[in-house]
Design a protein around this motif. Structure first.
Motif, short mmCIF file in Angstrom:
data_model
loop_
_atom_site.label_atom_id
_atom_site.label_comp_id
_atom_site.label_asym_id
_atom_site.label_seq_id
_atom_site.Cartn_x
_atom_site.Cartn_y
_atom_site.Cartn_z
N UNK A 169 -4.45 43.76 -51.00
CA UNK A 169 -5.39 43.50 -51.84
C UNK A 169 -6.17 44.60 -52.25
N UNK A 170 -6.57 44.93 -53.57
CA UNK A 170 -7.43 46.14 -53.95
C UNK A 170 -8.77 45.51 -54.22
N UNK A 171 -9.86 46.09 -53.43
CA UNK A 171 -11.17 45.88 -53.80
C UNK A 171 -11.98 46.98 -54.21
N UNK A 206 -18.48 48.34 -47.98
CA UNK A 206 -18.22 49.11 -48.98
C UNK A 206 -19.61 49.43 -49.77
N UNK A 207 -19.63 50.81 -49.99
CA UNK A 207 -20.76 51.41 -50.72
C UNK A 207 -20.40 51.46 -52.31
N UNK A 208 -21.48 51.60 -53.24
CA UNK A 208 -21.12 51.63 -54.68
C UNK A 208 -20.28 52.91 -54.92
N UNK A 209 -19.26 52.68 -55.66
CA UNK A 209 -18.26 53.76 -55.99
C UNK A 209 -17.01 53.77 -55.02
N UNK A 210 -16.99 52.83 -54.06
CA UNK A 210 -15.88 52.95 -53.49
C UNK A 210 -14.82 51.82 -53.49
N UNK A 219 -6.50 49.26 -43.44
CA UNK A 219 -7.14 49.23 -44.73
C UNK A 219 -7.49 50.77 -44.98
N UNK A 220 -7.84 51.17 -46.02
CA UNK A 220 -8.16 52.51 -46.57
C UNK A 220 -9.27 52.28 -47.52
N UNK A 221 -10.36 53.03 -47.23
CA UNK A 221 -11.47 52.96 -48.35
C UNK A 221 -11.56 54.64 -48.84
N UNK A 226 -9.96 58.69 -55.37
CA UNK A 226 -8.79 58.31 -54.31
C UNK A 226 -8.83 59.19 -53.37
N UNK A 227 -10.05 59.83 -52.87
CA UNK A 227 -10.39 60.69 -51.79
C UNK A 227 -10.72 59.73 -50.64
N UNK A 228 -10.14 59.95 -49.60
CA UNK A 228 -10.22 58.82 -48.47
C UNK A 228 -11.83 59.26 -48.09
#
Ligand code: M6R
Length: 608
Positions: A169-171, A206-210, A219-221, A226-228
């Motif tokens: 799932x992409x969020x 999650x913060x804005x822009x993430x 999961x990966x944020x 696309x910088x981790x």
């Protein structure tokens, strides 16, 4: 407002997602839907109205799958109907999107997409997202989401599925809250922790822009380049029973009844009675900052704005700092005078109200220090303010704010003590305030024990069509709050006024059909209020008075009386609010209305 829940794991997701949506019902919604990956593609069920309707749709046409997203919609673009309900799809039906927020440039995007052959089926702004992702999709869902979001203006919290990249799932978030719930061999996405609390307490906000790529085993944020990003895992301390009714007919009644404990929780470990002082660990302000303040601006909306008005009176009277209260929605668009010696206090139960958040950001931009008085731990305001005082009132589910209001007033009293004692408040004065605060939980309990008396008064007014609430000084904001409580849940028109202002207009409304609630405890302006009561009575109005002791001067002038215990002037709002909450509750409940989810309203207003 809208709610999102998503799941990826080994369990059948349909029931789990629908149960999650039920936990979000309190936020207000008009339709709901769910999409699952069924092994072949994406399958969706939607329904207008309550979640029960969605359950009906699922039971008549069951769906199966272990990856899915679900949504409750609060209509903005297009009426509430099955077609406009989320999830929305691209032309192929392989991409499914749920969205909270507003895509402001959806008009031009839709026109551009139509020109390139995309077909739209709904009136929503959200549908453009599905088509933008479709247009950008090249085998990898997160890449397509990044490309799509680059074209979008507005706010969003989204969760996306693709049948061609099915194991995730992409969020993504900008302006609308979103979090990841971490489980064992399963993970969740939600707009509100209540949706997933039955399954996990470990969450990443999650913060804005993430953006988050959520899979079964991890999961990966990352940011939209696309910088981790390394994120903190938070543990939620709420219990499930706090978001359940626990035997009460409504959450609102439960939350009213909780107030002896919730205000105790707001004070716990903070009130130093002997020294007439308060310890507020989260302010993040130095002694110099606090002593050099020359102005406080308090900004908020709705009920939180009413508590702000009480804060203004407390701070000016006891801490002697100039204080202004601003509607957050107005503050953000005017040109206020803010300096680096301004403290901007931001009050919000949810910590997500769009106008309040924007006002806080504006105050920051102008150099003010910001202090959040927030209930919802981990909410956006709580994360973005410079410091804060958590209310610790526990989750508030009823749309009508009750326990958050009294906790806000307590937090403001603690702040007043802190600021006052750093200036010219004596220890004796500070101690008097602290002792009065300590007595409040017991005093509130004594009011709640007499709830039946209010219920009886309510019976007499079930059919009223208008109400006036009047109070002076600290009780004027209580009049506003009493009127707001009544109107939002009973749909009876109600207005709050400073009692003496009545003769400048509203007095024309007074007749036998106009109940007038006076908030008239024995305080420094009591004698003045008596004259206003007299004016109403002389015109045949029906008077309900909230008093704090027998007063000869009121003899023969009031039709219904409810006594609250005596306290100091600045704390009267905490006690006076309780019978008004109960009055509104009983009137609405006796009218057979949906007390916890009044029409057109949302618990947390995340759009402008
Ligand atoms: O979550 P917030 O305190 O920022 O919410 C502000 C208002 O939307 C809220 O107080 C609203 O007025 C309530 N429904 C009142 O009961």
């Amino acid at each position: 407002m809208c709610g999102i829940v998503g799941y990826i794991g080994e369990k059948q997701a349909a029931t789990l997602l629908v149960d999650g949506l039920k936990r979000l019902e309190y936020r207000g919604y008009d339709s709901a839907g769910v999409s699952l990956m069924n092994g072949k593609g994406v399958e969706t069920r939607k329904a207008k109205g309550k979640i029960a309707m969605l359950e009906k749709a699922i039971s008549s046409q069951p769906i199966h799958g272990k990856v899915g997203i679900a949504h409750t919609r609060w209509a903005t673009h297009g009426p509430p109907n099955e077609c406009n309900a989320h999830p929305h799809h691209d032309c192929t039906g392989k991409i499914s999107v749920v969205h909270n927020g507003i895509i402001e440039n959806y008009g031009p995007l839709r026109a551009m997409l139509k020109k390139t052959g995309h077909t739209f089926v709904s009136d929503t702004d959200t549908e453009v997202l599905a088509h933008l992702i479709e247009a950008a999709f090249d085998g990898n869902l997160e890449d397509a989401v990044v490309d799509a979001l680059a074209l979008v203006e507005g706010t969003y919290g989204i969760a996306v599925l693709s049948a061609d990249d099915p194991e995730k799932i992409v969020a993504a978030r900008k302006g609308s809250p979103l979090l990841i719930g971490i489980g064992e061999g399963e993970n969740y996405v939600a707009s509100d922790v209540a949706a997933i609390l039955a399954h996990t307490r470990q969450v990443v906000y999650l913060d804005d822009g993430e953006m988050a790529i959520v899979k079964r085993d991890g999961y990966q944020v990352c940011d939209l380049d696309q910088q981790t990003i390394k994120k903190r895992v938070n543990r939620i301390e709420w219990d499930l029973d706090q978001i359940e009714k626990g035997g009460f007919d409504h959450f609102m009644l439960k939350e009213i009844m909780e107030q002896p404990h919730t205000i105790e929780n707001t004070m716990r470990g903070r009130l130093v009675t002997e020294e007439g002082f308060s310890k507020l660990g989260g302010l993040n302000l130095t002694m110099d900052d606090l002593q050099n303040l020359d102005q406080i601006i308090i900004t908020a909306c709705g009920t939180s704005w009413h508590s702000a008005l009480i804060g203004e009176l407390m701070i000016e009277e006891h801490a002697r700092i100039r204080c202004e209260v601003e509607y957050a929605s107005e503050f953000r668009y005017r040109n206020p005078i803010v300096t680096d010696r301004t403290l901007c206090v931001v009050i919000s139960q949810s910590g997500e109200t769009a106008d309040t958040l924007a006002a806080m950001r504006e105050a920051k931009r102008r150099g003010a220090k910001t202090l959040g008085l927030v209930n919802q731990v981990g909410s956006t305001i709580a994360r973005e303010d410079d410091g804060g005082i958590y209310l610790h009132a526990g989750p508030e589910i009823g749309v009508a704010s009750t326990k958050a209001f009294t906790s806000q007033v307590i937090a403001l009293a603690l702040l007043t003590l802190k600021l006052g004692r750093l200036r010219n408040m004596s220890v004796v004065q500070g101690r008097e305030i602290a002792q009065a605060m300590e007595a409040l939980p017991g005093q509130i309990q004594s009011i709640l024990d007499r709830a039946k008396e209010i219920e009886k008064i309510a019976e007499a007014f079930v059919d009223a069509t208008n109400f006036l609430y009047l109070g002076r000084g600290y009780n004027f904001p209580v009049a506003l709050e009493g009127a707001l409580k009544l109107k939002e849940i009973s749909y009876i028109h109600a207005e709050g006024y400073p009692a003496a202002e009545m003769k400048h207009g509203p007095i024309a409304l007074i007749d036998a059909d106009m109940p007038v609630v006076f908030i008239a405890p024995h305080d420094s302006v009591f004698d003045k209020v008596v004259s206003n009561v007299q004016e109403v009575k002389a015109r045949g109005g029906r008077v309900i008075a909230i008093t704090s002791r027998h007063e000869d001067s009121l003899d023969g002038k009031i039709d219904y009386e409810f006594r609250i215990p005596q306290t100091i002037d600045m704390l009267n709002p905490v006690l006076a609010a309780i019978p008004l909450q109960l009055l509104a509750y009983y009137i609405a409940a006796k009218r057979g209305l949906n007390v916890d989810q009044p029409r057109n309203l949302a618990k947390s207003v995340t759009v402008e």
